[in-house]
Write an enzyme that holds these catalytic residues in place. Structure first.
Site, short mmCIF file in Angstrom:
data_model
loop_
_atom_site.label_atom_id
_atom_site.label_comp_id
_atom_site.label_asym_id
_atom_site.label_seq_id
_atom_site.Cartn_x
_atom_site.Cartn_y
_atom_site.Cartn_z
CB SER A 178 -0.86 -0.36 1.07
OG SER A 178 -0.59 -0.23 2.51
CG HIS B 226 -3.10 -0.43 -2.67
ND1 HIS B 226 -4.03 0.79 -2.97
CD2 HIS B 226 -3.39 -0.71 -1.05
CE1 HIS B 226 -4.25 0.85 -1.55
NE2 HIS B 226 -3.87 0.25 -0.19
CE LYS C 144 -7.35 1.09 0.47
NZ LYS C 144 -6.96 -0.04 1.39
C1 PLP Z 1 -6.93 0.25 3.16
C2 PLP Z 1 -6.60 -0.80 3.03
C3 PLP Z 1 -7.02 -2.37 3.90
C4 PLP Z 1 -8.07 -1.44 4.67
O1 PLP Z 1 -9.54 -2.00 4.17
P1 PLP Z 1 -10.42 -1.29 4.67
O2 PLP Z 1 -11.68 -1.37 3.67
O3 PLP Z 1 -10.18 0.94 4.37
O4 PLP Z 1 -10.63 -1.11 5.94
C5 PLP Z 1 -6.57 -3.13 4.08
N1 PLP Z 1 -5.05 -3.93 3.63
C6 PLP Z 1 -4.74 -2.75 2.62
C7 PLP Z 1 -3.51 -3.32 2.33
C8 PLP Z 1 -4.93 -1.32 2.81
O5 PLP Z 1 -4.22 -0.82 2.11
#
Ligand code: PLP
Length: 384
Positions: free
Chosen positions: A182, A210, A240
């Site tokens: 991330s 991602h 995302k």
């Molecule tokens: C953003 C993220 C999460 C969390 O996901 P949410 O739906 O925002 O709670 C989990 N793992 C990674 C690698 C992330 O970047």
């Protein structure tokens, strides 16, 4: 002042001194890539909305319709009354997309990792984590009660060494990695980790928060090679590139059935709002209809990297590491004065001494947006 306030102030003062105090700034994301802050219109280069689907008219309409039909909230846990018919459609779509038998949608990505990991490993078991894994994979590992070992970033030999030493003394073993990291935007050596997992009778779990919508033709990091990677636990988020909210695990039927029964962050938490589920369903439909869209965020990142002489990107996340937290915050402010929103990322989100600008690209950025950011970064001596 009470001792409680004293306690909080002392902690905050320390963060302030270290340049690590965080403040939330109101951000009005008024268009696909536009963000208004303090009355100023900026081009955002820090959203995870890689396909800008959160602003897609069809997605918005789907959310509106579902809200009118089913209401704003789901009214209960999914095991009680919160299991709206939209869940079936969404989970079936994700399972098909990831080529697994079934899928389970959670309240968020964070809740997914908190719920899934303790179902698969507990006291006496072993969890292997890449050192740069997302915080919620570590949190899931910690609450599981299993022994957690961390291997150097993307270093399969180091992971093997740890397994050689510790695997035999434990029961189950989960190897958990971000598919796309991330804060660095690089990709895990998934096929090598899958082979390692087979060798040591471990279960590989990828967190593709991602990856979905942007790599592997939009299907995520298990689909980067000629053949689908052997990953029995494909986790990700709908928050995302999908532009909605929620998390998911795609896996075999018995695994999903187990998690439906034992995943505490699912059993004891309310179902997602129907509008959110409908938005995710529509977003996936749009991606399937127009897979070329999924390539655009990386193409945009590549234009930026080529102009500044940075390495060819493999995801839409480009870290520009400046080192010191304060320097990153100053750079971010200077970019904002030039019309660009690029937030700084500081410890503890990233390791000490690696504070960075994390630049993310959307399918909706124009060449002019990207070239403008390149010029501003050059002018400020930040890269190139
Ligand atoms: C953003 C993220 C999460 C969390 O996901 P949410 O739906 O925002 O709670 C989990 N793992 C990674 C690698 C992330 O970047």
């Amino acid at each position: 002042m009470t001792s409680l306030d004293d306690f909080a102030r002392t902690k905050l003062d320390r963060l302030e001194t270290e340049g690590l105090r965080r403040r939330m700034i109101l951000t009005d994301r008024f268009s696909e890539t536009g963000a208004r802050r303090g009355g100023r219109d900026l081009v955002s280069f820090c959203c995870n909305d890689y396909l800008s689907l959160s602003h897609h008219p069809e997605v918005i309409e789907a959310a509106r319709e579902a809200t009118s039909r089913y209401g704003t909230g789901s009214g209960g846990s999914r095991l009680i009354s919160g299991n709206t018919p939209l869940y079936d459609t969404l989970e079936a779509t994700l399972a098909r997309w990831k080529q697994t038998e079934d899928c389970m949608v959670f309240g968020s990505g964070y809740l997914t990792n908190l719920g899934v990991i303790p179902c698969l490993a507990g006291k006496g078991d072993l969890i292997m984590q890449d050192e740069l894994n997302h915080s919620c994979l570590f949190a899931g590992g910690r609450i599981s009660g299993a022994a957690v070992h961390t291997f150097r970033h993307n270093d399969v030999d180091h992971a093997r060494q740890i397994l050689r030493q510790h695997r035999a003394a434990h029961g189950t073993c989960v190897i958990a990695v971000d598919g796309v990291f991330s804060m660095d935007g690089d990709i895990a050596p998934i096929d090598e980790l899958a082979a390692l997992a087979r060798e040591y009778e471990a279960w590989l779990m990828t967190d593709d928060a991602h990856g979905l919508g942007v790599v592997g033709g939009g299907r995520g990091s298990s689909f980067l090679g000629a053949a689908k990677s052997d990953v029995p636990l494909q986790m990700g988020t709908l928050s995302k590139a999908i532009g909605a909210y929620g998390g998911y695990l795609c896996a075999s039927q018995p695994v999903i059935d187990l998690i439906r029964n034992r995943g505490r962050s699912f059993v004891y938490s309310t179902g997602l709002p129907p509008g959110t589920l409908a938005a995710a369903i529509k977003a996936l439909e749009i991606i399937e209809r127009d897979p070329a869209m999924c390539a655009r965020p990386i193409e945009n990142a590549a234009r930026f990297c080529a102009a500044l002489g940075l390495a060819v990107p493999v995801s839409p996340i480009v870290p520009v590491i400046l080192g010191e937290a304060r320097r990153v915050m100053e750079a971010s402010t200077a970019l904002q004065e030039r019309g660009f929103l690029v937030t700084g990322i500081r410890p503890p989100t990233v390791p000490e001494g690696t504070a960075r600008l994390r630049v993310t690209f959307s399918a909706a950025h124009t060449a002019a947006d990207i070239d403008g950011l390149v010029a501003a970064m050059r002018e400020l001596g930040l890269a190139g």
